[in-house]
Design an enzyme around this catalytic site. Structure first.
Site, short mmCIF file in Angstrom:
data_model
loop_
_atom_site.label_atom_id
_atom_site.label_comp_id
_atom_site.label_asym_id
_atom_site.label_seq_id
_atom_site.Cartn_x
_atom_site.Cartn_y
_atom_site.Cartn_z
N PRO A 1 0.82 -1.21 0.00
CA PRO A 1 0.00 0.00 0.00
C PRO A 1 0.86 1.26 0.00
CG PRO A 1 -0.50 -1.41 1.89
CD PRO A 1 0.68 -1.99 1.23
N PRO A 2 0.27 2.39 -0.39
CA PRO A 2 1.02 3.66 -0.43
C PRO A 2 1.57 4.04 0.94
CG PRO A 2 -1.11 3.91 -1.49
CD PRO A 2 -1.11 2.56 -0.85
N LYS B 1 8.16 1.87 0.02
CA LYS B 1 8.71 1.18 -1.14
C LYS B 1 9.84 1.99 -1.78
CE LYS B 1 4.64 0.93 -3.02
NZ LYS B 1 3.88 1.48 -1.86
N THR B 2 9.58 3.28 -1.99
CA THR B 2 10.61 4.13 -2.57
C THR B 2 11.83 4.18 -1.66
OG1 THR B 2 8.83 5.47 -3.50
CG2 THR B 2 11.02 6.41 -3.53
N GLU C 1 -22.29 8.14 20.65
CA GLU C 1 -20.94 7.67 20.96
C GLU C 1 -20.91 6.83 22.24
OE1 GLU C 1 -18.71 7.65 18.83
OE2 GLU C 1 -19.69 9.06 17.46
N HIS D 1 -21.99 3.31 21.49
CA HIS D 1 -20.88 2.46 21.03
C HIS D 1 -20.05 1.98 22.22
CE1 HIS D 1 -21.31 3.05 16.74
NE2 HIS D 1 -21.10 4.36 16.78
#
Ligand code: ADP
Ligand code: MG
Ligand code: ZN
Length: 620
Positions: free
Chosen positions: A210-211, A215-216, A431, A434
């Protein structure tokens, strides 16, 4: 980083050719016009014409006199000129002629200034020609695929770095990826060792993930570790180019790299050029040509010289199969989202140059950021440092880091966003709904934080649960309880206000998705047992699941999904009704404080007599 000059050479060369061609054309045209229209006459003839009333107009300049003769019927207009000689009576004679025959005369500054002349006659037309040429040939270039007139847009830059200065130490949390690239590093160090024994050397490796996972960064680190130059180009830059340019860029890239071998060639976003050609009849000529050239270059070059090609993509499934054949990118290196330890390591790497308080707890931050990639974590550290500066601190404290997590992960806090009191109430109950379901059910993660401070990224409030430890497997019971927690928001609104709002849309989407995958992917229903009904095609990006079953079965899937959701909804409503006092008490507290931390919340739940421990004992 420097831009290699060689790649501008062609453009310059063609530019010069073009300028020469334009100059020649202009010269011919200019002299043709001159010859055609202007005729030289003797000064004495000029005088005769004036006295014979054959002149319409006279323009006198420093060294020339330009004469417009009177025309007889049907005669074409022409211009005569003669040298200006020192004739003190000239003006007198012209004045006489003016009175007698009405001729006009004037001094013309035009011919006086050779520089101005030159500019008007030569430079200006050349500029205009260039301009027109640019438009014309730019089009032509596109249509005919000729690379000759390279005036057009040209965006695919090749970047070359002699030393990236990045090593594996800069890359954290990607141990497996690094391990599988160690061999390539060793090969670049010492190709001889491999060729001597006759081993076929890896030509290329594809970094998949994924981005933002690095990787670079890893590609640069391979170059840095091996101490070789790094040539890179981005696949997406090719897409905008003219036909033929992409292919020639690829050729240039390999030519240059081979001269500098051993080295690394890195093609980022290779999916932009390497997309599958199948099922794409209209096609994109440019991309196809570029891809073909890339394949040809990869097959053609001699890897024993020590050129290794790395490429990166987050969409491996769209790549043309030809790229993945042996001898091309036959290795895949998975660069996935980092786990808990990986995240902590990445935070450590990025906090090296930053003054961080000794009391700050990076592992807590790592715990609170499941799913974050390296780029996010790097941003968090930077954001925290910026915040510390803003608050006039000399070092980054835990609070800065926590705030940065929220900024990066959940969007910036927007306290000024105005909600009406009624809206705020319903957000608070939602909220707490939840959170309370999470606290009361057995197989759930503890609540970390509840807030009704709106964020820019959409949510009006949120409840954050944190797993006690990193999990790789989720049980059926946990999934069922997760769905209940997702439905808890709406259920709380219903029990308190007896009405419902649009606020639950995201919860509904997520709950449905979870329930569906229980049916189709995880084999968690009696009805379908362990039958796989869905496969996920696009693992890294959109992840669109595809059903592989009949339409009848699909209808039953819907039924089963609905059943899970309905039973969960009922269960949650009952649970909240039974704990109505607790729901109200906590919601009021949240309205007052806007944010409740996990321990405050749990204390309230326990103080009220209900707790997870209590419930789990009851249930068993
Ligand atoms: P990708 O190419 O996978 O999209 P990048 O290599 O461009 O990701 O990562 C962007 C930035 O995020 C890097 O420059 C680095 O600062 C940080 N980063 C990403 N992954 C890591 C990692 N594993 N370790 C350290 N820093 C990372
Ligand atoms: Mg990248
Ligand atoms: Zn919700």
């Amino acid at each position: 980083m420097f831009n290699n000059k060689k790649f501008d050479g062609n453009k310059l060369k063609y530019g010069i050719y073009y300028a020469i061609a334009v100059a020649v054309i202009l010269f011919v045209v200019n002299s043709y016009v001159m010859n055609l229209k202007t005729e030289h006459i003797k000064y004495s003839d000029f005088m005769t014409y004036v006295s014979q009333n054959k002149v319409e107009e006279v323009q006198i300049s420093k060294d020339r006199i330009i004469i417009t003769p009177k025309l007889k019927e049907g005669e074409k207009s022409k211009i005569l000129y003669t040298e200006r000689i020192d004739d003190p009576d000239l003006i007198k004679k012209l004045e006489e002629a003016k009175v007698k025959n009405g001729i006009k005369y004037s001094g013309s500054p035009l011919e006086n200034n050779p520089i101005k002349n030159f500019i008007l006659n030569w430079i200006l037309p050349i500029i205009i020609f260039m301009f027109i040429g640019r438009i014309l040939f730019g089009r032509l270039d596109k249509k005919m695929g000729s690379g000759v007139m390279s005036f057009g847009k040209n965006t695919a830059k090749i970047y070359a770095e002699n030393e990236t200065g990045i090593t594996f130490n800069d890359v954290a949390g990607q141990e497996e990826a690094k391990e599988s690239l160690v061999e390539i590093v060793d090969f670049l160090h010492n190709p001889q060792k491999y060729t001597d024994i006759g081993a076929r050397l890896p030509k290329g490796a594809l970094l998949v993930g994924p981005p933002g996972t690095g990787k670079t960064l890893i590609a640069k680190a391979v170059a840095g570790e091996a101490n070789v130059p790094f040539f890179s180009i981005s696949g997406s830059a090719f897409v905008e180019m003219f036909v033929g340019m992409g292919a020639s860029r690829v050729r240039d890239l390999f030519e240059q790299a081979q001269q500098k071998a051993p080295c690394i060639i890195f093609i980022d976003e290779i999916d932009a050029i390497g997309k599958s050609r199948e099922g794409n009849i209209a096609g994109n000529d440019e991309r196809e040509q570029t891809l073909n050239q890339l394949l040809a270059e990869m097959d053609g070059f001699d890897s024993s010289k020590g050129v290794v090609i790395l490429a990166a993509t987050n969409r491996p499934e769209v790549l043309d199969k030809a790229l993945l054949r042996p001898g091309r990118f036959d290795r895949r290196v998975i660069v996935d989202r980092p786990d808990l330890k990986g995240r902590e390591d990445i935070l450590k790497v990025h906090s090296k140059g930053v003054k961080i308080s000794s009391t700050a707890d990076l592992s807590a931050i790592a715990k609170g950021t499941p799913g974050a990639v390296g780029a996010d974590l790097a941003n968090i550290i930077n954001e925290a440092a910026l915040r510390a500066v803003k608050n006039n601190r000399k070092e980054v404290v835990q609070e800065d880091l926590e705030e940065a997590v929220e900024v990066i992960i959940a969007g910036k806090e927007k306290k000024d966003r105005i909600l009406s009191d009624a809206e705020k109430r319903s957000v608070a109950f939602h909220e707490v709904g939840h959170a309370l379901v999470a606290a009361l059910l057995k197989h759930t993660d503890p609540v970390h934080k509840i807030t009704i401070v709106p964020r820019t990224m959409g949510a009006l409030g949120y409840t954050m649960q944190l797993p006690a430890e990193e999990k790789y497997l989720i049980t059926k019971e946990e999934m069922m309880d997760q769905i209940c927690v997702m439905l808890g928001g709406r259920a709380a609104e219903e029990t308190e206000f007896n009405t419902i709002s649009t606020g639950a849309s995201n919860d509904i989407e997520r709950a449905t998705q979870t329930a569906r995958s229980m049916v189709t992917v995880y084999g968690m229903t009696e009805r379908f047992d362990m039958m796989g009904l869905e496969s996920i095609q696009n693992r890294y990006l959109d992840g669109r699941p595809v059903l592989n079953c009949s339409a009848e079965t699909a209808a039953i899937i819907d039924e089963e999904t609905l059943k899970i959701i309905k039973t969960s909804h009922e269960k949650v409503k009952n649970l909240l009704r039974d704990n109505m006092n607790l729901l109200r008490e906590i919601s009021e507290k949240l309205l007052e404080k806007e944010t409740l931390m996990g321990d405050e919340f749990i204390a309230m739940v326990k103080g009220n007599g209900a707790s997870k421990e209590y419930l789990s004992k009851e249930q068993e």
